[in-house]
Design a protein around this motif. Sequence first.
Motif, PDB file in Angstrom:
ATOM      1  N   GLY A 157       0.688  -1.448   0.105  1.00  0.00           N
ATOM      2  CA  GLY A 157       0.093  -0.294  -0.170  1.00  0.00           C
ATOM      3  C   GLY A 157       0.812   1.434   0.054  1.00  0.00           C
ATOM      4  N   SER A 158       1.769   1.351  -0.113  1.00  0.00           N
ATOM      5  CA  SER A 158       3.024   1.997   0.126  1.00  0.00           C
ATOM      6  C   SER A 158       2.766   2.984  -0.901  1.00  0.00           C
ATOM      7  N   ARG A 159       2.764   2.859  -2.635  1.00  0.00           N
ATOM      8  CA  ARG A 159       3.051   3.510  -4.034  1.00  0.00           C
ATOM      9  C   ARG A 159       1.711   2.523  -4.626  1.00  0.00           C
ATOM     10  N   GLY A 160       1.718   3.232  -5.803  1.00  0.00           N
ATOM     11  CA  GLY A 160       0.861   2.952  -6.888  1.00  0.00           C
ATOM     12  C   GLY A 160      -0.517   2.824  -6.679  1.00  0.00           C
ATOM     13  N   ILE A 161      -0.717   1.161  -6.660  1.00  0.00           N
ATOM     14  CA  ILE A 161      -2.289   0.418  -6.671  1.00  0.00           C
ATOM     15  C   ILE A 161      -2.511   0.314  -5.761  1.00  0.00           C
ATOM     16  N   GLY A 162      -2.014   0.090  -5.319  1.00  0.00           N
ATOM     17  CA  GLY A 162      -2.444  -0.681  -3.565  1.00  0.00           C
ATOM     18  C   GLY A 162      -2.247   0.959  -2.468  1.00  0.00           C
ATOM     19  N   LEU A 212       7.081  -3.316   1.441  1.00  0.00           N
ATOM     20  CA  LEU A 212       8.812  -4.229   1.732  1.00  0.00           C
ATOM     21  C   LEU A 212       9.400  -3.032   2.213  1.00  0.00           C
ATOM     22  N   SER A 213       9.079  -1.721   1.804  1.00  0.00           N
ATOM     23  CA  SER A 213      11.274  -1.338   2.043  1.00  0.00           C
ATOM     24  C   SER A 213      10.676   0.783   2.010  1.00  0.00           C
ATOM     25  N   GLN A 214       9.317   0.868   1.193  1.00  0.00           N
ATOM     26  CA  GLN A 214       9.680   1.946   1.176  1.00  0.00           C
ATOM     27  C   GLN A 214       9.334   2.980   2.539  1.00  0.00           C
ATOM     28  N   ASP A 216       7.550  -8.831   4.258  1.00  0.00           N
ATOM     29  CA  ASP A 216       7.496  -9.648   2.934  1.00  0.00           C
ATOM     30  C   ASP A 216       6.384 -10.090   2.467  1.00  0.00           C
ATOM     31  N   ALA A 217       5.333  -9.712   1.575  1.00  0.00           N
ATOM     32  CA  ALA A 217       4.222 -10.728   1.603  1.00  0.00           C
ATOM     33  C   ALA A 217       4.497 -11.691   0.843  1.00  0.00           C
ATOM     34  N   ALA A 218       5.427 -13.015   0.145  1.00  0.00           N
ATOM     35  CA  ALA A 218       6.249 -14.169   0.348  1.00  0.00           C
ATOM     36  C   ALA A 218       6.269 -14.748   1.624  1.00  0.00           C
ATOM     37  N   ASN A 241      -5.113  -8.722  -1.945  1.00  0.00           N
ATOM     38  CA  ASN A 241      -4.088  -8.968  -2.703  1.00  0.00           C
ATOM     39  C   ASN A 241      -3.267  -8.266  -3.558  1.00  0.00           C
ATOM     40  N   ASN A 242      -2.827  -6.700  -3.227  1.00  0.00           N
ATOM     41  CA  ASN A 242      -2.404  -6.022  -4.302  1.00  0.00           C
ATOM     42  C   ASN A 242      -0.648  -6.446  -4.446  1.00  0.00           C
ATOM     43  N   ALA A 243       0.310  -6.628  -4.068  1.00  0.00           N
ATOM     44  CA  ALA A 243       1.810  -6.435  -3.534  1.00  0.00           C
ATOM     45  C   ALA A 243       2.059  -7.352  -5.079  1.00  0.00           C
ATOM     46  N   ASN A 285       7.034 -15.357 -16.551  1.00  0.00           N
ATOM     47  CA  ASN A 285       7.264 -15.163 -15.264  1.00  0.00           C
ATOM     48  C   ASN A 285       6.178 -14.708 -14.746  1.00  0.00           C
ATOM     49  N   TYR A 286       5.867 -13.409 -15.153  1.00  0.00           N
ATOM     50  CA  TYR A 286       4.536 -12.459 -14.886  1.00  0.00           C
ATOM     51  C   TYR A 286       3.766 -12.663 -14.912  1.00  0.00           C
ATOM     52  N   ALA A 287       3.247 -13.523 -16.048  1.00  0.00           N
ATOM     53  CA  ALA A 287       2.073 -14.047 -16.676  1.00  0.00           C
ATOM     54  C   ALA A 287       0.997 -15.154 -16.290  1.00  0.00           C
ATOM     55  N   PHE A 307      -2.702  -1.272 -18.137  1.00  0.00           N
ATOM     56  CA  PHE A 307      -1.469  -0.240 -18.332  1.00  0.00           C
ATOM     57  C   PHE A 307      -2.505   0.622 -17.979  1.00  0.00           C
ATOM     58  N   ILE A 308      -2.073   0.659 -16.421  1.00  0.00           N
ATOM     59  CA  ILE A 308      -1.563   2.068 -15.247  1.00  0.00           C
ATOM     60  C   ILE A 308      -0.461   2.650 -15.364  1.00  0.00           C
ATOM     61  N   LEU A 309      -0.677   3.862 -15.296  1.00  0.00           N
ATOM     62  CA  LEU A 309       0.640   4.846 -14.727  1.00  0.00           C
ATOM     63  C   LEU A 309       0.455   4.916 -12.897  1.00  0.00           C
ATOM     64  N   THR A 310       1.323   3.871 -12.881  1.00  0.00           N
ATOM     65  CA  THR A 310       2.827   3.779 -11.444  1.00  0.00           C
ATOM     66  C   THR A 310       3.884   3.267 -12.051  1.00  0.00           C
ATOM     67  N   GLU A 311       4.509   3.369 -10.752  1.00  0.00           N
ATOM     68  CA  GLU A 311       6.651   3.589 -10.950  1.00  0.00           C
ATOM     69  C   GLU A 311       6.680   1.929 -11.635  1.00  0.00           C
TER      70      GLU A 311
HETATM   71  P1  NAP Z   1       4.160  -0.454  -7.640  1.00  0.00           P
HETATM   72  O1  NAP Z   1       3.987   1.091  -8.241  1.00  0.00           O
HETATM   73  O2  NAP Z   1       5.620  -0.993  -7.922  1.00  0.00           O
HETATM   74  O3  NAP Z   1       3.537  -0.361  -6.436  1.00  0.00           O
HETATM   75  C1  NAP Z   1       4.543  -1.913  -5.804  1.00  0.00           C
HETATM   76  C2  NAP Z   1       3.807  -2.068  -4.279  1.00  0.00           C
HETATM   77  O4  NAP Z   1       3.705  -3.390  -3.624  1.00  0.00           O
HETATM   78  C3  NAP Z   1       4.670  -1.468  -3.613  1.00  0.00           C
HETATM   79  O5  NAP Z   1       3.635  -0.514  -1.909  1.00  0.00           O
HETATM   80  C4  NAP Z   1       6.144  -2.238  -2.963  1.00  0.00           C
HETATM   81  O6  NAP Z   1       6.453  -1.727  -1.011  1.00  0.00           O
HETATM   82  C5  NAP Z   1       4.993  -3.614  -2.616  1.00  0.00           C
HETATM   83  N1  NAP Z   1       5.577  -4.590  -2.913  1.00  0.00           N
HETATM   84  C6  NAP Z   1       6.259  -5.220  -3.276  1.00  0.00           C
HETATM   85  N2  NAP Z   1       7.289  -6.373  -3.125  1.00  0.00           N
HETATM   86  C7  NAP Z   1       6.763  -6.768  -1.974  1.00  0.00           C
HETATM   87  C8  NAP Z   1       6.461  -7.848  -1.329  1.00  0.00           C
HETATM   88  N3  NAP Z   1       7.571  -8.427  -1.907  1.00  0.00           N
HETATM   89  N4  NAP Z   1       6.661  -7.832   0.069  1.00  0.00           N
HETATM   90  C9  NAP Z   1       5.191  -6.413   0.105  1.00  0.00           C
HETATM   91  N5  NAP Z   1       4.924  -5.663  -0.137  1.00  0.00           N
HETATM   92  C10 NAP Z   1       5.549  -5.584  -1.632  1.00  0.00           C
HETATM   93  O7  NAP Z   1       3.193  -1.372  -8.310  1.00  0.00           O
HETATM   94  P2  NAP Z   1       1.892  -0.985  -9.296  1.00  0.00           P
HETATM   95  O8  NAP Z   1       1.679  -1.393 -10.283  1.00  0.00           O
HETATM   96  O9  NAP Z   1       1.197  -0.317  -7.995  1.00  0.00           O
HETATM   97  O10 NAP Z   1       1.218  -2.794  -9.467  1.00  0.00           O
HETATM   98  C11 NAP Z   1       0.408  -3.044  -8.068  1.00  0.00           C
HETATM   99  C12 NAP Z   1       0.073  -4.838  -8.236  1.00  0.00           C
HETATM  100  O11 NAP Z   1      -0.873  -4.468  -9.760  1.00  0.00           O
HETATM  101  C13 NAP Z   1       0.590  -5.380  -8.709  1.00  0.00           C
HETATM  102  O12 NAP Z   1       0.021  -6.654  -8.231  1.00  0.00           O
HETATM  103  C14 NAP Z   1       0.840  -5.534  -9.679  1.00  0.00           C
HETATM  104  O13 NAP Z   1       0.850  -6.964 -10.987  1.00  0.00           O
HETATM  105  C15 NAP Z   1      -0.899  -5.084 -10.406  1.00  0.00           C
HETATM  106  N6  NAP Z   1      -0.658  -4.302 -12.466  1.00  0.00           N
HETATM  107  C16 NAP Z   1      -0.069  -3.739 -12.048  1.00  0.00           C
HETATM  108  C17 NAP Z   1      -0.424  -2.834 -13.391  1.00  0.00           C
HETATM  109  C18 NAP Z   1       0.425  -1.577 -14.467  1.00  0.00           C
HETATM  110  O14 NAP Z   1      -0.384  -0.947 -15.117  1.00  0.00           O
HETATM  111  N7  NAP Z   1       0.909  -0.899 -12.755  1.00  0.00           N
HETATM  112  C19 NAP Z   1      -0.816  -3.019 -14.752  1.00  0.00           C
HETATM  113  C20 NAP Z   1      -1.204  -4.436 -14.374  1.00  0.00           C
HETATM  114  C21 NAP Z   1      -1.755  -5.472 -13.083  1.00  0.00           C
HETATM  115  P3  NAP Z   1       7.384  -0.681  -1.546  1.00  0.00           P
HETATM  116  O15 NAP Z   1       7.188   0.547  -2.119  1.00  0.00           O
HETATM  117  O16 NAP Z   1       8.168  -0.944  -0.027  1.00  0.00           O
HETATM  118  O17 NAP Z   1       8.834  -1.522  -2.014  1.00  0.00           O
END
Ligand code: NAP
Length: 248
Positions: free
Chosen positions: A14-19, A38-40, A64-66, A90-92, A155-157, A188-192
């Motif tokens: 939940g620290s960034r992006g979609i979460g 995880l670390s931010q 760590d979610a894993a 479950n977003n991580a 891997n991701y798919a 395609f979502i605008l995040t890091e």
């Molecule tokens: P993001 O901006 O990279 O943020 C990832 C988040 O997950 C951060 O809060 C990060 O924590 C946390 N994280 C990563 N690994 C972790 C772990 N092992 N344990 C706990 N926390 C962990 O990613 P996002 O784009 O928002 O993506 C969120 C979800 O949407 C993912 O499941 C991704 O696959 C999915 N998604 C994204 C897109 C897209 O276009 N962006 C498209 C389809 C699906 P830290 O900040 O501490 O690193």
Amino acid sequence: MQLLIGKTALITGGSRGIGRAIALAMAAEGADIAFTYLSQTAMAEQVATEIRAMGRQCMALQADAADATATNKVVQQVIQAYGHIDILVNNAGITRDGLLVRMSEEQWDSVLNANLKSAFLYSKAVATHMLSRRQGSIVNISSVVGIFGNAGQCNYAASKGAINAFTKSLSKELGARGVRVNGIAPGFILTEMTQELPDELRAQYLKDIALRRLGTPQDVANLAVFLASDKANYITGEIINCSGNIKS
Ligand code: NAP
């Protein structure tokens, strides 16, 4: 009327992006929030401060979610603090892209662990609690890549395709006692995660999206709020695309 009054939500990543957007949107709908990262730490604390300023409770937990031990500890801590968990998101997730012929075992394992094993661990950790309360909503963040596939992302798919199958199976295990499980497949979502994509590839994606714009974290958060809420009480086992209708 706020949709999530009296509910508590646990969101991974939940620290960034979609979460982050989901945590803020659920708080705006009246839920108390716990989220992991995880670390931010600085970013996480900022999100927690924003949520508390909205008058909601918020816990930001580094875990760590894993990691099974960390996951169980998070769930226990949240239940102890709030008394119950109504919503699990479950977003991580991470990407470690590369063509299969060059993909290392570490690239494969790290993505499968962060994206798939994490959902297994958190769902297992909350399932008994939700079943005993005969209510609960689990929302898994998948991806359209898990449906269409994508070169450079085997891997991701694979992790996201498996999340879809996991979602459908778990909905059948938990449904009889009122616990719903759904997935969201963002496009395609605008995040890091996506900001490093070259401009020409971005332009190409735009042509393939019926709504002719990239998605925002808020677009995904709106759907997550709906699926978590009682408005979605007869919806389970679904994977809903949130992609502006991106072409396969
Ligand atoms: P993001 O901006 O990279 O943020 C990832 C988040 O997950 C951060 O809060 C990060 O924590 C946390 N994280 C990563 N690994 C972790 C772990 N092992 N344990 C706990 N926390 C962990 O990613 P996002 O784009 O928002 O993506 C969120 C979800 O949407 C993912 O499941 C991704 O696959 C999915 N998604 C994204 C897109 C897209 O276009 N962006 C498209 C389809 C699906 P830290 O900040 O501490 O690193």
